[in-house]
Structure formats: C-alpha cells, structure tokens
Design a protein around this motif. Sequence first.
Motif, PDB file in Angstrom:
ATOM      1  N   UNK A  58      38.737  14.303  42.520  1.00 47.31           N
ATOM      2  CA  UNK A  58      38.695  12.774  42.088  1.00 47.31           C
ATOM      3  C   UNK A  58      40.042  12.228  41.797  1.00 47.31           C
ATOM      4  N   UNK A  93      39.158  13.376  55.614  1.00 49.06           N
ATOM      5  CA  UNK A  93      38.085  12.403  55.095  1.00 49.06           C
ATOM      6  C   UNK A  93      38.896  11.020  54.672  1.00 49.06           C
ATOM      7  N   UNK A  94      38.940  10.010  55.242  1.00 48.46           N
ATOM      8  CA  UNK A  94      39.442   8.760  54.753  1.00 48.46           C
ATOM      9  C   UNK A  94      38.376   8.057  53.938  1.00 48.46           C
ATOM     10  N   UNK A  95      39.001   6.990  53.094  1.00 47.59           N
ATOM     11  CA  UNK A  95      38.032   6.125  52.493  1.00 47.59           C
ATOM     12  C   UNK A  95      36.795   6.559  51.810  1.00 47.59           C
ATOM     13  N   UNK A  96      37.008   7.653  51.212  1.00 49.80           N
ATOM     14  CA  UNK A  96      36.115   8.250  50.257  1.00 49.80           C
ATOM     15  C   UNK A  96      36.279   7.544  48.926  1.00 49.80           C
ATOM     16  N   UNK A  97      35.085   7.501  48.267  1.00 51.78           N
ATOM     17  CA  UNK A  97      35.257   6.987  46.838  1.00 51.78           C
ATOM     18  C   UNK A  97      34.984   7.892  45.832  1.00 51.78           C
ATOM     19  N   UNK A  98      34.023   9.066  46.236  1.00 50.64           N
ATOM     20  CA  UNK A  98      33.688   9.975  45.271  1.00 50.64           C
ATOM     21  C   UNK A  98      33.744  11.246  45.707  1.00 50.64           C
ATOM     22  N   UNK A  99      33.988  12.321  44.781  1.00 50.80           N
ATOM     23  CA  UNK A  99      33.941  13.568  45.182  1.00 50.80           C
ATOM     24  C   UNK A  99      33.012  14.041  45.755  1.00 50.80           C
ATOM     25  N   UNK A 100      31.642  13.671  45.454  1.00 51.72           N
ATOM     26  CA  UNK A 100      30.601  14.409  46.052  1.00 51.72           C
ATOM     27  C   UNK A 100      30.532  14.349  47.651  1.00 51.72           C
ATOM     28  N   UNK A 101      31.281  13.628  48.124  1.00 55.96           N
ATOM     29  CA  UNK A 101      31.050  13.586  49.637  1.00 55.96           C
ATOM     30  C   UNK A 101      31.883  14.608  50.038  1.00 55.96           C
TER      31      UNK A 101
END
Lengths: 308, 130
Positions: free
Chosen positions: B24, B55-63
């Motif tokens: 995060x 991994x680009x453009x992720x918002x949340x650690x779950x991904x």
Amino acid sequence: MPQAEVLPVETPEKIDLAEDFQASGVADILRELDEELIGLAPVKQRIRETAALLLVDRARKKLGLAHETPTLHMSFTGNPGVGKTTVALKMAGLLHRLGYVRKGHLVSVTRDDLVGQYIGHTAPKTREVLKKAMGGVLFIDEAYYLYKPDNERDYGQEAIEILLQVMENHRDDLVVILAGYADRMDNFFKSNPGFRSRIAHHIEFPDYSDEELLRISQAMLAANEYRFDPAGVEAMRAYIAARRGQPHFANARSIRNALDRARLRQANRLFESGAPVDAATLSTLTAADINASRVFAGGLAHERSAAQ
Amino acid sequence: MRITQGCFSFLPDLTDDQIRAQIDYCLRNDWAIGIEYTDDPHPRNTYWDMWGNPMFDLKDAAGVMMELDACRKANPDVYIKLIAFDSTRGFETVRTAFIVQRPKVEPRFSMTRTDVRGRSMNYTLSTVQP
C-alpha cells in the motif's frame, strides 16, 4: 515479568444512526445524487435503501452482533443514456464512504478489455483488469457481450469464469457492477445462472420523461454557461417529443448530441450575422438553433425513406 | 544460511498483513510492483525470473496479493521478492525490493580462492544448493 493486562474491547452501547449517516459522508453523496441527477426516482430510492442497509450492517458490526459482509455486486439495467455509468460512479463513492471498498475508484470496462484474441490471452487480460479494480468498483458495460451463445469456442466464457471466481473469493476486495439493456441482460442472466445468484441488487433505470429531459438539457447547458431563450425552451420541448419517436433514441445522450449540434448552429448563425456580439448573445440558444434540426423533418434521409 | 537482500531482510519474515501494508505504501507513491522469483539467490544474480509483467495502475494491495498467492502456489519452495519501480523522471529505477518468501532450507555459499599471476588471488562465490 508481570502479565500484560488484557484490555477489554470497547463496544459502544448505542449508535446514533442519524449521526453516523452524517459523519460517514453518506448524506453528502445522497444529496449530490439528488441534486445532480434529474429524475431516476426508483434508482435513488434503491440506492437510499442500500445505503441504509449498509449503515445498519456497519452499526451491527460495531456493536459486536453477528454480521457477514453483504454481497454488493449489482446489475444496472436500462436503456441507453439513462445514467448507468454516472450512478455507478456515485455508487463507488458511497461504498467507499461506508468502508465497503477501500479505495473507491471506478474501473469501467467492456468486453474488449476482458476478452483476449487468442488462446491463453483472456485469463491474463481479465486478471489484469481485476487487479486494477481491486479496492474499488469494476463496472462492466454491456456485460451480455461477454457471452456469445452462437460461438461455443468464444473466449468470453473464460472471462466469465474468472469473473465469477473473483466475485466469490474477493468479495471484500471489489464490487462488480454489470450494466446493459434490460432485455439482453435478462437473456444473459438466464444463460449464466452463476451471475444471477451472485448479484444481490438488480437496479432498473427507467426512461426519462419529456419534462425530465428538458430539465436535463437545461442543466447541461448551464454547466457550459449556455441557456435557452423562452422560445428556445419551447423548441427544445417540441424537439424532445419528436426525437423520442425516432430510431436510436438514447435519452440524455441524444439530448447532449442535440445540444452540441445546436451550439454549432448558433455559432454559425452568430458568425454569419456579422453583428458585434455580447456575452448574453454568445450564451443564448434560440428557437432557430433548435428548429433547424433534421429531427423535425423526420430524421435522417434514409430513415425518412424507410418510414415511407 | 539466511539470505539478507533488499529491505527488511534482517527482520523476521513479514506476515501477509505487513506485506500488504508495504505494498500500500508503494502504491501510494505510484510505484509499479513486480513479482520475481528464483532458486539462486547469489548476490550477483540480478536477473530473477519475472512472475508476469510488473503491475502498473493498481490502486489496492489486494491485486498484488492475488498474484503473489498465485506465484507462491506455483513456486512453493523458492525465493520470491517484490520490487517497486519508480517511473518518476530522474529516478526511473527500483525504489524498494523485499523478500516475501524463502525456501524451507536456504542454500549456502562457498568461496573458492584461485592463485593467479604470482601472489594475486581471485575469489569466486558460488551457490551450494542443499
């Protein structure tokens, strides 16, 4: 070494729901929804109900009562241009304020973003999208295109399977909203019972009435600092009534396009008149700008001939 | 031998919640996160195998956790590390990297001394797999 004292977990005895409603910011979102979106009364009602359910659920959690994360996946059905995407955006904000999604962003995708073009392409593509949507809301527009019954080798099925799996296993991480036209969504759900059972909230978007469309057109103009003169309002009213009967009517989207064309005609009119203009003239659409529309002549040329 | 590479490697292994918190932090800084794994933690082995694309453009650690779990499942007994790449102009490099999984028995290193040209000595470090 002295035993560390175990602090009792503090559970409040009473929760003021009204105060919670204000403090969580849900009230603001609902107010925005009311102010910014014209019409859509049943949709607003459903959203208010959902918000109430989630607030109560959250209060139960605080009081230590049994609770499980409710299924929040939704389907939005309705004709084109009735505000499904806009409402989804608000929904993401609402769920974020209530703490059901951690980040509250909206990832809007269609079949192209999920389904690959060759074997082994679909799964990574779908997972990529799902990863980006984690912590927020995944909005799948025209979801029924995922399923193509006439082609059993279609890769859409693979995307559906991954979606279903993630919708089940990552319920805490993301909320999926499927959107599309009512009849085709119905078929889609019939052929994919897995989706139907995993979606708790089916929200139907009604078409706008003529009066609502007129108010929408005025709001759209106001946002760009334009307005109708009184004759223009009447012309727009007549335009909406005429446009509704013609093919490819897409509610608010048709209105937006009509206004764009009206602005084009207004610009032309002002340019050709050659007279000096002031701010008021520049921002006023008159009846002439609306009445020149082909809609009053019965639509596009090929549609007119088809009608005859 | 316990390998100490990257951040936090002198601390006890991070729990999943701690990993999530670190991810995060990285995502808040707009860093792209990559997952890499290897069975050879030699200090000069800079090229670990990539688990999918960064991994680009992720918002949340779950991904990231979803991918990490998949990587752990496929490679249960190797080293896995997360690297965070900063694309800001001027950095354009990895800003942090930390190990998130170790094999049950970690390899040792052995050093070979070779005499060359008179009294000079060459040192070679090689991984000894258990």
